[in-house]
Write a protein that holds these residues in place. Structure first.
Motif, PDB file in Angstrom:
ATOM      1  N   LEU A 192       0.835  -1.190   0.000  1.00 35.35           N
ATOM      2  CA  LEU A 192       0.000   0.000   0.000  1.00 35.35           C
ATOM      3  C   LEU A 192       0.877   1.250   0.000  1.00 35.35           C
ATOM      4  O   LEU A 192       1.983   1.251   0.555  1.00 35.35           O
ATOM      5  CB  LEU A 192      -0.922  -0.010   1.216  1.00 35.35           C
ATOM      6  N   GLU A 193       0.359   2.301  -0.600  1.00 37.45           N
ATOM      7  CA  GLU A 193       1.129   3.546  -0.722  1.00 37.45           C
ATOM      8  C   GLU A 193       1.379   4.158   0.654  1.00 37.45           C
ATOM      9  O   GLU A 193       0.472   4.307   1.460  1.00 37.45           O
ATOM     10  CB  GLU A 193       0.366   4.546  -1.589  1.00 37.45           C
ATOM     11  N   ARG A 194       2.618   4.524   0.902  1.00 36.11           N
ATOM     12  CA  ARG A 194       2.981   5.199   2.153  1.00 36.11           C
ATOM     13  C   ARG A 194       3.006   6.700   1.883  1.00 36.11           C
ATOM     14  O   ARG A 194       3.973   7.222   1.336  1.00 36.11           O
ATOM     15  CB  ARG A 194       4.321   4.703   2.678  1.00 36.11           C
ATOM     16  N   ARG A 195       1.942   7.381   2.278  1.00 38.91           N
ATOM     17  CA  ARG A 195       1.843   8.817   2.005  1.00 38.91           C
ATOM     18  C   ARG A 195       2.739   9.625   2.934  1.00 38.91           C
ATOM     19  O   ARG A 195       3.263  10.672   2.544  1.00 38.91           O
ATOM     20  CB  ARG A 195       0.397   9.277   2.150  1.00 38.91           C
ATOM     21  N   THR A 196       2.880   9.175   4.170  1.00 40.41           N
ATOM     22  CA  THR A 196       3.735   9.836   5.163  1.00 40.41           C
ATOM     23  C   THR A 196       4.367   8.742   6.027  1.00 40.41           C
ATOM     24  O   THR A 196       3.967   7.572   5.949  1.00 40.41           O
ATOM     25  CB  THR A 196       2.941  10.788   6.080  1.00 40.41           C
ATOM     26  N   PRO A 197       5.325   9.087   6.878  1.00 44.61           N
ATOM     27  CA  PRO A 197       5.881   8.073   7.785  1.00 44.61           C
ATOM     28  C   PRO A 197       4.834   7.475   8.725  1.00 44.61           C
ATOM     29  O   PRO A 197       5.056   6.401   9.293  1.00 44.61           O
ATOM     30  CB  PRO A 197       6.944   8.859   8.570  1.00 44.61           C
ATOM     31  N   GLN A 198       3.680   8.128   8.883  1.00 44.91           N
ATOM     32  CA  GLN A 198       2.638   7.666   9.790  1.00 44.91           C
ATOM     33  C   GLN A 198       1.647   6.699   9.137  1.00 44.91           C
ATOM     34  O   GLN A 198       0.826   6.094   9.821  1.00 44.91           O
ATOM     35  CB  GLN A 198       1.847   8.870  10.322  1.00 44.91           C
ATOM     36  N   THR A 199       1.689   6.547   7.835  1.00 44.18           N
ATOM     37  CA  THR A 199       0.688   5.749   7.132  1.00 44.18           C
ATOM     38  C   THR A 199       0.784   4.274   7.503  1.00 44.18           C
ATOM     39  O   THR A 199       1.875   3.700   7.517  1.00 44.18           O
ATOM     40  CB  THR A 199       0.875   5.878   5.608  1.00 44.18           C
ATOM     41  N   HIS A 200      -0.363   3.663   7.787  1.00 44.07           N
ATOM     42  CA  HIS A 200      -0.427   2.217   8.039  1.00 44.07           C
ATOM     43  C   HIS A 200      -0.495   1.502   6.689  1.00 44.07           C
ATOM     44  O   HIS A 200      -1.444   1.690   5.928  1.00 44.07           O
ATOM     45  CB  HIS A 200      -1.641   1.874   8.883  1.00 44.07           C
ATOM     46  N   CYS A 201       0.492   0.657   6.409  1.00 41.16           N
ATOM     47  CA  CYS A 201       0.608   0.073   5.073  1.00 41.16           C
ATOM     48  C   CYS A 201       0.517  -1.447   5.054  1.00 41.16           C
ATOM     49  O   CYS A 201       0.611  -2.047   3.986  1.00 41.16           O
ATOM     50  CB  CYS A 201       1.923   0.502   4.433  1.00 41.16           C
ATOM     51  N   THR A 202       0.335  -2.088   6.202  1.00 42.47           N
ATOM     52  CA  THR A 202       0.229  -3.543   6.234  1.00 42.47           C
ATOM     53  C   THR A 202      -1.175  -3.953   6.654  1.00 42.47           C
ATOM     54  O   THR A 202      -1.882  -3.207   7.337  1.00 42.47           O
ATOM     55  CB  THR A 202       1.243  -4.157   7.210  1.00 42.47           C
ATOM     56  N   VAL A 220      -9.527   8.044  13.016  1.00 44.82           N
ATOM     57  CA  VAL A 220      -8.652   9.210  13.031  1.00 44.82           C
ATOM     58  C   VAL A 220      -7.635   9.100  11.901  1.00 44.82           C
ATOM     59  O   VAL A 220      -7.310   8.009  11.439  1.00 44.82           O
ATOM     60  CB  VAL A 220      -7.910   9.364  14.382  1.00 44.82           C
ATOM     61  N   ASP A 221      -7.178  10.237  11.476  1.00 43.61           N
ATOM     62  CA  ASP A 221      -6.055  10.349  10.546  1.00 43.61           C
ATOM     63  C   ASP A 221      -5.017  11.186  11.272  1.00 43.61           C
ATOM     64  O   ASP A 221      -5.155  12.409  11.382  1.00 43.61           O
ATOM     65  CB  ASP A 221      -6.506  11.011   9.244  1.00 43.61           C
ATOM     66  N   ASP A 222      -3.994  10.514  11.794  1.00 42.19           N
ATOM     67  CA  ASP A 222      -2.954  11.188  12.565  1.00 42.19           C
ATOM     68  C   ASP A 222      -1.766  11.472  11.654  1.00 42.19           C
ATOM     69  O   ASP A 222      -0.737  10.814  11.713  1.00 42.19           O
ATOM     70  CB  ASP A 222      -2.540  10.313  13.753  1.00 42.19           C
ATOM     71  N   GLN A 223      -1.955  12.457  10.755  1.00 42.56           N
ATOM     72  CA  GLN A 223      -0.941  12.839   9.780  1.00 42.56           C
ATOM     73  C   GLN A 223      -0.546  11.653   8.896  1.00 42.56           C
ATOM     74  O   GLN A 223       0.608  11.501   8.524  1.00 42.56           O
ATOM     75  CB  GLN A 223       0.301  13.413  10.461  1.00 42.56           C
ATOM     76  N   GLU A 224      -1.508  10.834   8.540  1.00 42.97           N
ATOM     77  CA  GLU A 224      -1.250   9.630   7.753  1.00 42.97           C
ATOM     78  C   GLU A 224      -1.388   9.864   6.254  1.00 42.97           C
ATOM     79  O   GLU A 224      -0.814   9.125   5.449  1.00 42.97           O
ATOM     80  CB  GLU A 224      -2.197   8.514   8.196  1.00 42.97           C
ATOM     81  N   ASN A 225      -2.159  10.871   5.879  1.00 47.59           N
ATOM     82  CA  ASN A 225      -2.318  11.188   4.454  1.00 47.59           C
ATOM     83  C   ASN A 225      -1.480  12.393   4.051  1.00 47.59           C
ATOM     84  O   ASN A 225      -1.003  12.473   2.924  1.00 47.59           O
ATOM     85  CB  ASN A 225      -3.788  11.465   4.133  1.00 47.59           C
ATOM     86  N   GLU A 226      -1.304  13.301   4.976  1.00 50.69           N
ATOM     87  CA  GLU A 226      -0.528  14.514   4.708  1.00 50.69           C
ATOM     88  C   GLU A 226       0.098  14.999   6.004  1.00 50.69           C
ATOM     89  O   GLU A 226      -0.593  15.173   7.010  1.00 50.69           O
ATOM     90  CB  GLU A 226      -1.428  15.595   4.118  1.00 50.69           C
ATOM     91  N   THR A 227       1.390  15.195   5.997  1.00 50.81           N
ATOM     92  CA  THR A 227       2.083  15.672   7.186  1.00 50.81           C
ATOM     93  C   THR A 227       1.548  17.043   7.588  1.00 50.81           C
ATOM     94  O   THR A 227       1.395  17.933   6.751  1.00 50.81           O
ATOM     95  CB  THR A 227       3.596  15.760   6.929  1.00 50.81           C
ATOM     96  N   GLY A 228       1.239  17.185   8.873  1.00 47.29           N
ATOM     97  CA  GLY A 228       0.743  18.454   9.385  1.00 47.29           C
ATOM     98  C   GLY A 228      -0.763  18.579   9.379  1.00 47.29           C
ATOM     99  O   GLY A 228      -1.293  19.597   9.802  1.00 47.29           O
ATOM    100  N   VAL A 229      -1.468  17.530   8.907  1.00 45.90           N
ATOM    101  CA  VAL A 229      -2.935  17.565   8.869  1.00 45.90           C
ATOM    102  C   VAL A 229      -3.474  16.322   9.574  1.00 45.90           C
ATOM    103  O   VAL A 229      -3.034  15.200   9.302  1.00 45.90           O
ATOM    104  CB  VAL A 229      -3.478  17.598   7.426  1.00 45.90           C
ATOM    105  N   ASN A 230      -4.418  16.525  10.500  1.00 46.25           N
ATOM    106  CA  ASN A 230      -5.077  15.403  11.160  1.00 46.25           C
ATOM    107  C   ASN A 230      -6.585  15.568  11.070  1.00 46.25           C
ATOM    108  O   ASN A 230      -7.093  16.638  10.718  1.00 46.25           O
ATOM    109  CB  ASN A 230      -4.631  15.241  12.612  1.00 46.25           C
ATOM    110  N   CYS A 231      -7.312  14.484  11.356  1.00 47.19           N
ATOM    111  CA  CYS A 231      -8.767  14.572  11.287  1.00 47.19           C
ATOM    112  C   CYS A 231      -9.426  13.490  12.116  1.00 47.19           C
ATOM    113  O   CYS A 231      -8.798  12.496  12.494  1.00 47.19           O
ATOM    114  CB  CYS A 231      -9.259  14.499   9.831  1.00 47.19           C
TER     115      CYS A 231
END
Length: 281
Positions: A192-202, A220-231
């Motif tokens: 799976l694509e690793r968008r940031t160091p936080q992305t879960h890829c397994t 939650v999205d803890d900076q997993e799609n874009e660094t500096g953005v959470n949701c």
């Protein structure tokens, strides 16, 4: 090898001649896209160029001979789905835009969800999205920016992101993929694509995330799609009483609204969603 004959065709607005061509043979590249597939590929590429795009660039991107791309453009122009400006560049036609906006405005979930998005954007002064799952991606169906002050995100209605890297995607996948075997089948064994160091890829990491999502009722999205953005993302039941039709996310810049501020407001967010945020047992 292609042999192409060029001759003068009709004139575009401003008196510029439109190049017309007759194709006498087919190249290997042309065999990759044929007929309606090529027309659709051209249409999708036009959508990426709001200021217009030239025939040469379209030919290069579509990887088909110029005559065939030109014919696809002419088909789209006859249907009103493409146009050519005074510079000779091609762009989406007014008829395509009319159809797209009319269809978007008529979506029942879009109409029903909009008031809740506006209330959330005003309350948190952050960007709010409504998105649906489409395979391995999420598609944003609606977006409301904060009314004043805050920095606005670059996401767009109709835009896509990898589902595994977003809060809305993980929320919706958690509803569909109950077991580790389900998650493994969904990933298909592909990385799976690793968008940031936080992305879960397994599959294992995502399964754990989905379990936590189901237990707490939000993702939650803890900076997993874009660094500096959470949701934070919650389910929306706009078209079904039991299965989420999509998900709503409140997205924020981490320096301004840390993730814990969003998760602490879970009950308030669910309250602002009203009946849309609650399934019927």
């Amino acid at each position: 090898m292609d042999h192409t004959q060029t001759f003068d065709g009709p004139k575009a607005p401003g008196g510029k001649k439109i190049e017309s061509t007759v194709e006498t043979s087919t190249t290997p590249a042309d065999k990759g896209l044929v007929g309606s597939d090529r027309v659709l590929a051209v249409l999708k590429e036009l959508a990426r160029h709001p200021d217009g795009v030239g025939l040469e660039e379209l030919t290069r991107v579509i990887a088909s001979p110029k005559p065939t791309v030109h014919r696809a453009l002419q088909s789209l122009r006859r249907a009103g789905l493409a146009d050519q400006d005074a510079r000779g560049r091609y762009l989406l036609g007014d008829e395509f835009l009319r159809m797209a906006f009319a269809h978007h405005e008529a979506r029942p979930e879009h109409v029903r969800v909009r008031p809740a998005l506006e209330a959330l954007a005003e309350r948190f002064n952050e960007t709010v999205h409504y998105a649906v799952l489409d395979g391995h991606e999420v598609v944003y169906r609606a977006k409301v920016d904060p009314p004043t002050g805050a920095v606005r995100l670059t996401s767009t209605v109709g835009g896509r992101n990898p589902a595994h890297a977003t809060g809305v995607g993980k929320l919706l996948l958690a509803n569909e993929l109950a077991t580790l075997a389900d998650v493994e089948a969904w990933t298909g064994g592909d990385p799976l694509e690793r968008r940031t160091p936080q992305t879960h890829c397994t599959a294992a990491a995502l399964h754990q995330e989905f379990q936590a999502t189901r237990e707490r009722g939000y993702a939650v999205d803890d900076q997993e799609n874009e660094t500096g953005v959470n949701c934070i993302a919650l389910p929306v039941y706009a078209t079904s009483a039991t299965a989420p039709s999509g998900a709503v996310s409140v997205s924020a810049l981490t320096y301004r609204t840390p993730l814990h501020v969003l998760t602490d407001a879970y009950d308030e967010i669910r309250s602002l969603l009203g009946p849309l945020g609650t399934p019927i047992a």
